[in-house]
Motif scaffolding. Structure first.
Motif, PDB file in Angstrom:
ATOM      1  N   SER A  42       0.819  -1.218   0.000  1.00  0.00           N
ATOM      2  CA  SER A  42       0.000   0.000   0.000  1.00  0.00           C
ATOM      3  C   SER A  42       0.847   1.259   0.000  1.00  0.00           C
ATOM      4  CB  SER A  42      -0.930   0.012   1.214  1.00  0.00           C
ATOM      5  OG  SER A  42      -1.865  -1.038   1.137  1.00  0.00           O
ATOM      6  N   THR A  43       2.101   1.141   0.407  1.00  0.00           N
ATOM      7  CA  THR A  43       2.997   2.308   0.442  1.00  0.00           C
ATOM      8  C   THR A  43       4.259   2.093  -0.382  1.00  0.00           C
ATOM      9  OG1 THR A  43       4.207   1.509   2.381  1.00  0.00           O
ATOM     10  CG2 THR A  43       2.207   2.792   2.787  1.00  0.00           C
ATOM     11  N   THR A  44       4.552   0.857  -0.754  1.00  0.00           N
ATOM     12  CA  THR A  44       5.775   0.380  -1.430  1.00  0.00           C
ATOM     13  C   THR A  44       6.987   0.387  -0.509  1.00  0.00           C
ATOM     14  OG1 THR A  44       6.656   2.453  -2.389  1.00  0.00           O
ATOM     15  CG2 THR A  44       4.903   1.322  -3.617  1.00  0.00           C
ATOM     16  N   ARG A  45       6.814   0.757   0.763  1.00  0.00           N
ATOM     17  CA  ARG A  45       7.955   0.867   1.665  1.00  0.00           C
ATOM     18  C   ARG A  45       8.307  -0.493   2.273  1.00  0.00           C
ATOM     19  NH1 ARG A  45       5.357   5.833   3.229  1.00  0.00           N
ATOM     20  NH2 ARG A  45       4.424   4.820   5.047  1.00  0.00           N
ATOM     21  N   PRO A  46       9.611  -0.789   2.404  1.00  0.00           N
ATOM     22  CA  PRO A  46      10.017  -2.016   3.089  1.00  0.00           C
ATOM     23  C   PRO A  46       9.809  -1.874   4.592  1.00  0.00           C
ATOM     24  CG  PRO A  46      11.951  -0.748   2.493  1.00  0.00           C
ATOM     25  CD  PRO A  46      10.778  -0.025   1.896  1.00  0.00           C
ATOM     26  N   GLN A 102      -1.600  -9.428   7.726  1.00  0.00           N
ATOM     27  CA  GLN A 102      -2.107  -9.670   6.371  1.00  0.00           C
ATOM     28  C   GLN A 102      -2.461  -8.359   5.680  1.00  0.00           C
ATOM     29  OE1 GLN A 102      -3.726 -13.396   4.962  1.00  0.00           O
ATOM     30  NE2 GLN A 102      -5.042 -13.297   6.754  1.00  0.00           N
ATOM     31  N   MET A 103      -3.045  -7.427   6.427  1.00  0.00           N
ATOM     32  CA  MET A 103      -3.384  -6.138   5.837  1.00  0.00           C
ATOM     33  C   MET A 103      -2.130  -5.386   5.423  1.00  0.00           C
ATOM     34  SD  MET A 103      -6.443  -5.052   8.465  1.00  0.00           S
ATOM     35  CE  MET A 103      -6.698  -3.418   7.756  1.00  0.00           C
ATOM     36  N   ARG A 104      -1.057  -5.537   6.194  1.00  0.00           N
ATOM     37  CA  ARG A 104       0.161  -4.782   5.894  1.00  0.00           C
ATOM     38  C   ARG A 104       0.995  -5.436   4.800  1.00  0.00           C
ATOM     39  NH1 ARG A 104       4.870  -2.579  10.090  1.00  0.00           N
ATOM     40  NH2 ARG A 104       5.612  -0.962   8.676  1.00  0.00           N
ATOM     41  N   ASN A 105       1.174  -6.752   4.856  1.00  0.00           N
ATOM     42  CA  ASN A 105       2.068  -7.399   3.908  1.00  0.00           C
ATOM     43  C   ASN A 105       1.354  -7.771   2.607  1.00  0.00           C
ATOM     44  OD1 ASN A 105       4.435 -10.220   4.096  1.00  0.00           O
ATOM     45  ND2 ASN A 105       4.290  -8.493   2.692  1.00  0.00           N
ATOM     46  N   ASN A 106       0.042  -8.051   2.676  1.00  0.00           N
ATOM     47  CA  ASN A 106      -0.705  -8.418   1.472  1.00  0.00           C
ATOM     48  C   ASN A 106      -1.545  -7.278   0.923  1.00  0.00           C
ATOM     49  OD1 ASN A 106      -0.380 -11.357   2.693  1.00  0.00           O
ATOM     50  ND2 ASN A 106      -0.901 -11.565   0.538  1.00  0.00           N
ATOM     51  N   PRO A 374       0.511   6.742  -3.596  1.00  0.00           N
ATOM     52  CA  PRO A 374       1.577   5.794  -3.297  1.00  0.00           C
ATOM     53  C   PRO A 374       1.014   4.380  -3.173  1.00  0.00           C
ATOM     54  CG  PRO A 374       1.725   7.726  -1.883  1.00  0.00           C
ATOM     55  CD  PRO A 374       0.420   7.821  -2.601  1.00  0.00           C
ATOM     56  N   GLY A 375       1.787   3.424  -3.588  1.00  0.00           N
ATOM     57  CA  GLY A 375       1.333   2.032  -3.512  1.00  0.00           C
ATOM     58  C   GLY A 375       1.122   1.447  -4.887  1.00  0.00           C
ATOM     59  N   TRP A 376       1.056   0.123  -4.929  1.00  0.00           N
ATOM     60  CA  TRP A 376       0.920  -0.608  -6.196  1.00  0.00           C
ATOM     61  C   TRP A 376      -0.556  -0.855  -6.498  1.00  0.00           C
ATOM     62  CZ3 TRP A 376       5.096  -3.353  -3.216  1.00  0.00           C
ATOM     63  CH2 TRP A 376       6.363  -2.841  -3.548  1.00  0.00           C
TER      64      TRP A 376
END
Length: 493
Positions: A42-46, A102-106, A374-376
């Protein structure tokens, strides 16, 4: 022993305690060459960085599973059932943590992530029941036509199994494999996707919490090198893989060299067939769910809409309006209906198909663009009257991209739906139940829904025909996939 890694990831730029591998009941630091960076799509940030397993650690995981096999398979089904029930209880107890991860990584919206957790809990509870039934069904008599002999049937665990799971439904796809394999008496090496490597670590933490014997479940994390080493490992008795056809083909080659069984759950290009007697608003709801759930990143996505010509214009207009109105965004920022694509690579792939559609001259009614934030993210996309020769009609895009064709007769609808190299699922929408049942019987797929969203129940089978895979998961068929059949015959004379 190193502490179990926390499922609450470190902040970007820092390096969390790197013990993500669970081998023989011990948490271990990665010793491989692969650095795995975990992103928030959602942000593209690691937000976390892990070191992958080495080939030596893969060997150690397989050896640990092999050493644990005799004692685990010797347990009664009722004893193994107790462990499965405790897995279900522990997943439920960790719901908040697993939901957030799951919300953060997926990038899953909260309602989708919650359903995934429910699915995992239900799967472990279901196979706990089947495990309890194994004891009563063992050594059952086989009726023989020839007198003077007695034969009995035994169902035994396949042995040591590698479970290789994808990134689109972590926790769920692994539960579909872990629960029946443990119920059957197999010992396991689980390799999560390197894109979503954190959530399956919960299964290692649960193993510690419930006292699962060391080596029964092992977890190694890594990308292509680890997956290839595991799928070709000579110490395995079976491989169960869910993922792309390209990687599935490599897994199948490795299994062929070892002459060992495998289960493959691969891709799809599924049809949703809509007849002219449907309720348009209800049909739109089911169509949107079939292509936009998990941002279309489902092997079962009904990405080919086959609609009767009498209602096609009206239905497509309704769909275009629904697609444009769909709330797309970061699940952490409020109520959204569709989250981002999982990665930069997947986002680029879907945008490449948008460009290809322009080259092919396809008529776009909605979407075909990224979201300006931001985000994919991409918008759900609708193409009308896509020719059968189009790559978008034939290839699995794994994104919220719906292509449509019209039909005039029931047989033409069936022919269009079956004209695919894949055969995973399909949906039929019609108020004429007899016709819907007739069409469902004619479709060359593993699962058909009639007038429904894609409701998947643990009691029913999952798997496809054609290039969509080999074997079945879920239901009693999922348990059988991890069992071998032995017959014992003796002479009475």
């Amino acid at each position: 022993m190193p502490p179990a890694p926390s499922l609450t990831p470190a902040t970007a730029g820092s390096h969390p305690t790197n013990t993500p591998h669970y081998i023989a009941g011990q948490w271990a630091a990665g010793q491989g060459d692969e650095a795995i960076v975990v992103h928030d799509p959602s942000t593209t940030r690691p937000f976390a960085e892990l070191q992958g397993a080495s080939l030596t650690q893969v060997d150690q995981a397989v050896a640990a599973a092999r050493a644990a096999l005799p004692a685990w398979r010797a347990l009664s089904g009722a004893e193994r059932s107790g462990y499965l029930r405790r897995f279900a209880e522990q997943i439920e107890q960790r719901r908040g943590e697993l939901l957030a991860l799951q919300m953060r990584n997926n990038g899953k919206p909260e309602h989708e992530a919650s359903i995934d957790i429910d699915d995992a809990v239900a799967t472990f509870n279901y196979y706990a029941v089947l495990a309890e039934q194994l004891d009563a069904g063992q050594d059952s008599d086989v009726p023989l036509a020839v007198p003077g002999f007695v034969a009995q049937t035994r169902r035994e665990p396949v042995g040591v199994v590698a479970l290789i799971v994808p990134w689109n439904f972590p926790l769920v796809t692994s539960a579909w494999k872990l629960a029946p394999a443990l119920a059957a008496g197999c010992t396991l090496v689980l390799k999560p996707s390197e894109v979503t490597p954190l959530i399956e670590q919960a299964y290692g933490q649960i193993s510690d919490a419930i006292g699962l014997p060391a080596g029964v479940l092992n977890i190694v994390i890594g990308a292509r090198q680890v997956g290839a080493a595991l799928s070709s490992h000579p110490g395995l008795d079976k491989v169960s893989f869910t993922g792309s056809n390209a990687v599935g083909s490599q897994v199948m080659h490795a299994a062929a060299e070892q002459c060992r069984p495998l289960t493959l759950e691969l891709g799809g290009k599924s049809a949703i067939v809509v007849f002219d007697d449907c309720d348009l608003d209800q049909a739109v709801e089911w169509i949107v769910a079939g292509i936009c759930w998990n941002a279309g990143q489902m092997c079962s996505a009904t990405s080919r809409l086959v609609v009767h010509e009498r209602i096609s214009d009206a239905l497509l207009q309704h769909l275009a309006t629904a697609f444009e109105a769909l709330k797309v965004g970061d699940p952490a920022q409020g109520q959204v209906e569709m989250g981002p694509l999982i990665s930069q690579a997947q986002w680029a792939k879907v945008n490449d198909y948008f460009a290809l559609a322009q080259t092919e001259g396809l008529r776009c009614l909605a979407g075909a663009k990224a979201v300006e934030q931001p985000g994919w993210f991409v918008r759900p996309t609708l193409y009308a009257d896509v020719p059968s020769g189009s790559r978008l009609w034939n290839e699995e895009i794994f994104g919220p991209v719906l292509c449509t064709q019209r039909f005039s007769s029931e047989q033409q609808a069936i022919d269009i739906a079956n004209d695919s190299r894949f055969g995973l699922v399909a949906t039929v929408i019609s108020s004429d139940l007899q016709r819907a049942q007739r069409v469902a019987a004619a479709l060359e797929v593993g699962h058909v829904w009639i007038n429904s969203v894609q409701a998947v129940f643990v009691e029913t089978s999952w798997g496809g025909t054609k290039a969509s895979g080999i074997g079945r998961e879920l239901g009693p068929w999922g348990l059988s996939a991890y069992q071998s059949v032995k017959h014992v015959t003796r002479c009475l004379g």
